[in-house]
Design a protein around this motif. Structure first.
Motif, PDB file in Angstrom:
ATOM      1  N   ASP A  67      10.299  -3.760   8.931  1.00  0.00           N
ATOM      2  CA  ASP A  67       9.828  -2.685   9.825  1.00  0.00           C
ATOM      3  C   ASP A  67       8.333  -2.527   9.556  1.00  0.00           C
ATOM      4  O   ASP A  67       7.913  -1.676   8.766  1.00  0.00           O
ATOM      5  N   ILE A  68       7.563  -3.380  10.179  1.00  0.00           N
ATOM      6  CA  ILE A  68       6.147  -3.482   9.860  1.00  0.00           C
ATOM      7  C   ILE A  68       5.404  -2.186  10.155  1.00  0.00           C
ATOM      8  O   ILE A  68       4.445  -1.827   9.455  1.00  0.00           O
ATOM      9  N   HIS A  69       5.842  -1.455  11.165  1.00  0.00           N
ATOM     10  CA  HIS A  69       5.203  -0.185  11.505  1.00  0.00           C
ATOM     11  C   HIS A  69       5.304   0.798  10.343  1.00  0.00           C
ATOM     12  O   HIS A  69       4.310   1.401   9.932  1.00  0.00           O
ATOM     13  N   ARG A  70       6.496   0.909   9.780  1.00  0.00           N
ATOM     14  CA  ARG A  70       6.679   1.866   8.687  1.00  0.00           C
ATOM     15  C   ARG A  70       6.127   1.345   7.369  1.00  0.00           C
ATOM     16  O   ARG A  70       5.756   2.117   6.494  1.00  0.00           O
ATOM     17  N   VAL A  71       6.078   0.042   7.214  1.00  0.00           N
ATOM     18  CA  VAL A  71       5.447  -0.516   6.021  1.00  0.00           C
ATOM     19  C   VAL A  71       3.967  -0.166   5.993  1.00  0.00           C
ATOM     20  O   VAL A  71       3.421   0.269   4.970  1.00  0.00           O
ATOM     21  N   VAL A  72       3.297  -0.338   7.122  1.00  0.00           N
ATOM     22  CA  VAL A  72       1.871   0.004   7.188  1.00  0.00           C
ATOM     23  C   VAL A  72       1.678   1.499   6.996  1.00  0.00           C
ATOM     24  O   VAL A  72       0.748   1.938   6.291  1.00  0.00           O
ATOM     25  N   ARG A  73       2.553   2.286   7.585  1.00  0.00           N
ATOM     26  CA  ARG A  73       2.451   3.739   7.400  1.00  0.00           C
ATOM     27  C   ARG A  73       2.686   4.113   5.942  1.00  0.00           C
ATOM     28  O   ARG A  73       2.019   5.012   5.397  1.00  0.00           O
ATOM     29  N   LEU A  74       3.618   3.406   5.295  1.00  0.00           N
ATOM     30  CA  LEU A  74       3.875   3.629   3.874  1.00  0.00           C
ATOM     31  C   LEU A  74       2.628   3.325   3.052  1.00  0.00           C
ATOM     32  O   LEU A  74       2.270   4.071   2.136  1.00  0.00           O
ATOM     33  N   MET A  75       1.942   2.254   3.407  1.00  0.00           N
ATOM     34  CA  MET A  75       0.727   1.890   2.689  1.00  0.00           C
ATOM     35  C   MET A  75      -0.361   2.937   2.868  1.00  0.00           C
ATOM     36  O   MET A  75      -1.012   3.356   1.912  1.00  0.00           O
ATOM     37  N   ARG A  76      -0.563   3.368   4.083  1.00  0.00           N
ATOM     38  CA  ARG A  76      -1.667   4.295   4.377  1.00  0.00           C
ATOM     39  C   ARG A  76      -1.399   5.708   3.866  1.00  0.00           C
ATOM     40  O   ARG A  76      -2.290   6.365   3.326  1.00  0.00           O
ATOM     41  N   SER A  77      -0.168   6.176   4.032  1.00  0.00           N
ATOM     42  CA  SER A  77       0.106   7.585   3.731  1.00  0.00           C
ATOM     43  C   SER A  77       0.646   7.821   2.330  1.00  0.00           C
ATOM     44  O   SER A  77       0.582   8.942   1.818  1.00  0.00           O
ATOM     45  N   TYR A  78       1.199   6.795   1.712  1.00  0.00           N
ATOM     46  CA  TYR A  78       1.825   7.001   0.403  1.00  0.00           C
ATOM     47  C   TYR A  78       1.157   6.181  -0.694  1.00  0.00           C
ATOM     48  O   TYR A  78       0.648   6.731  -1.680  1.00  0.00           O
ATOM     49  N   ILE A  79       1.129   4.873  -0.513  1.00  0.00           N
ATOM     50  CA  ILE A  79       0.621   3.999  -1.578  1.00  0.00           C
ATOM     51  C   ILE A  79      -0.838   4.277  -1.883  1.00  0.00           C
ATOM     52  O   ILE A  79      -1.242   4.415  -3.041  1.00  0.00           O
ATOM     53  N   GLU A  80      -1.668   4.381  -0.842  1.00  0.00           N
ATOM     54  CA  GLU A  80      -3.101   4.615  -1.070  1.00  0.00           C
ATOM     55  C   GLU A  80      -3.342   5.936  -1.776  1.00  0.00           C
ATOM     56  O   GLU A  80      -4.217   6.043  -2.646  1.00  0.00           O
ATOM     57  N   ASN A  81      -2.547   6.961  -1.422  1.00  0.00           N
ATOM     58  CA  ASN A  81      -2.747   8.286  -2.006  1.00  0.00           C
ATOM     59  C   ASN A  81      -2.175   8.390  -3.418  1.00  0.00           C
ATOM     60  O   ASN A  81      -2.759   9.062  -4.276  1.00  0.00           O
ATOM     61  N   LYS A  82      -1.061   7.715  -3.664  1.00  0.00           N
ATOM     62  CA  LYS A  82      -0.396   7.861  -4.967  1.00  0.00           C
ATOM     63  C   LYS A  82      -0.819   6.790  -5.961  1.00  0.00           C
ATOM     64  O   LYS A  82      -1.009   7.071  -7.147  1.00  0.00           O
ATOM     65  N   TRP A  83      -0.968   5.550  -5.491  1.00  0.00           N
ATOM     66  CA  TRP A  83      -1.260   4.441  -6.385  1.00  0.00           C
ATOM     67  C   TRP A  83      -2.709   3.973  -6.322  1.00  0.00           C
ATOM     68  O   TRP A  83      -3.180   3.279  -7.206  1.00  0.00           O
ATOM     69  N   GLY A  84      -3.392   4.313  -5.247  1.00  0.00           N
ATOM     70  CA  GLY A  84      -4.746   3.817  -5.060  1.00  0.00           C
ATOM     71  C   GLY A  84      -4.761   2.540  -4.240  1.00  0.00           C
ATOM     72  O   GLY A  84      -3.789   2.196  -3.563  1.00  0.00           O
ATOM     73  N   LYS A  85      -5.859   1.806  -4.306  1.00  0.00           N
ATOM     74  CA  LYS A  85      -6.029   0.614  -3.471  1.00  0.00           C
ATOM     75  C   LYS A  85      -6.147  -0.670  -4.291  1.00  0.00           C
ATOM     76  O   LYS A  85      -6.379  -1.743  -3.729  1.00  0.00           O
TER      77      LYS A  85
END
Length: 347
Positions: free
Chosen positions: A198-216
């Protein structure tokens, strides 16, 4: 005995020539990326001399333990070439996707291009996708792959024979290609060709969760295996001998079905692969050995996957009210299309 009749001699010669050509084509072997072999010397254990009542040693020099040697193989990056290559990523790519695919899996690649890896979806999310594979001895299949590459511009073929025991070559080929050709990408997604994303939600997961919690940076996330037994069953295709891997258990590592990395991790993994001895289990080599060697700790995304072979995939997706499942292992084309339709309905 050589046939004496001219016609029989002619026919025999033609048949022999055809057979020889066939054998040459069938036995054609591509080059192998492993080129560096290093002999490591293992020192003997400490030895404490003992003496008798006369003050003479009770042992002779022939009793002393000696050093042993062990040959270790390493990836030689300079030997890696691409039989089929593609253009570099554009500088605005946010996500780079590389997929391990077998040369004969044209149907799986077709399904991906028509669903989650379509040009429309990739463009929407500023993503680029390539399929990584090795070489084949079947000249007709090779010609088909080259035609497929000319048409879709998404196949990268490394100079190694595409076999199960060569999957680590495929993994290193993907890491190197991304390192050299997609340096501006923020994230990298590695999958197998039987995974529906589900590429749409994967990208959303990256932008809204991973970047904020784990960084880049320094990111490795996937389905984590812990305390996994090393397979000692000699009849299993995953059999690993004690000489290949002496420990009983693997370190923590990610399932190769799908895992996400930040670009810096991809680069660190590729460079470290030139220093860490080769191991044929690609999932473990990359996300276990290379991760350990670069101090990258994998983070669990286990609740985002459906990997069980006998899982009720439609039922699990129907009851997924929080839309958490984004990686699904699909057994066939019809299931892949069903999963993709389910993804589209919840977008």
């Amino acid at each position: 005995m050589i046939p004496r009749h001219p016609l029989i001699f002619k026919v025999t010669t033609i048949c022999a020539t055809i057979l020889l050509i066939g054998l040459l084509c069938y036995s054609r072997e591509s080059t192998v990326i492993i080129r560096k072999e290093i002999v490591v010397t293992i020192p003997p254990y400490d030895f404490d001399d003992s003496y008798n009542d006369d003050g003479k040693p009770t042992t002779t020099t022939t009793d002393l333990p000696t050093s042993t040697t062990k040959r270790q193989m390493f990836i030689d990056g300079d030997a890696l070439e691409y039989s089929i290559d593609q253009e570099k990523c554009a500088d605005d790519r946010y996500l780079m996707i590389y997929i391990h695919s077998a040369p004969e899996h044209s149907e799986r690649r077709r399904v991906i291009r028509n669903t989650w890896g379509s040009t429309q979806v990739l463009t929407k999310h500023k993503a680029k996708l390539i399929f990584i594979m090795g070489e084949v001895s079947d000249l007709n299949l090779q010609a088909t792959l080259e035609t497929e590459s000319d048409l879709y511009k998404d196949i990268v073929q490394g100079n190694f024979t595409d076999t199960y025991r060569n999957l680590t070559y495929k993994a290193i080929t993907g890491l190197r290609w991304v390192t050299e050709n997609c340096p501006k990408a923020m994230y990298v997604l590695k999958t197998d060709d039987d995974i529906v994303v589900d590429i749409h939600r994967v990208v959303r997961l990256m932008r809204s969760y991973i970047e904020n919690k784990w960084g880049k940076t320094n990111i490795l996330g996937g389905y984590i295996w812990t305390h996994m037994n090393v397979d000692r069953n000699k009849s299993s295709k995953w059999y690993t001998s004690p000489d290949e891997f002496p420990e009983k258990y693997f370190l923590k590592y990610c399932s190769g079905s799908a895992y996400m990395m930040s670009y810096d991790v991809v680069k660190k993994f590729y460079l470290k692969s030139l220093e860490i001895p080769f191991f044929w289990v690609d999932d473990y080599y990359v996300t276990g050995m290379l991760a350990h060697g670069t101090n990258v700790t994998p983070t669990s995304l286990n609740d985002r996957y459906i990997l069980e072979n006998k899982a009720n995939i439609p039922g699990l997706l129907k009851n997924d009210t929080k839309t958490r499942f984004v990686f699904v292992h699909s057994p066939n084309t019809s299931m892949s299309n069903l999963v993709w339709k389910n993804y589209l309905d919840r977008w």
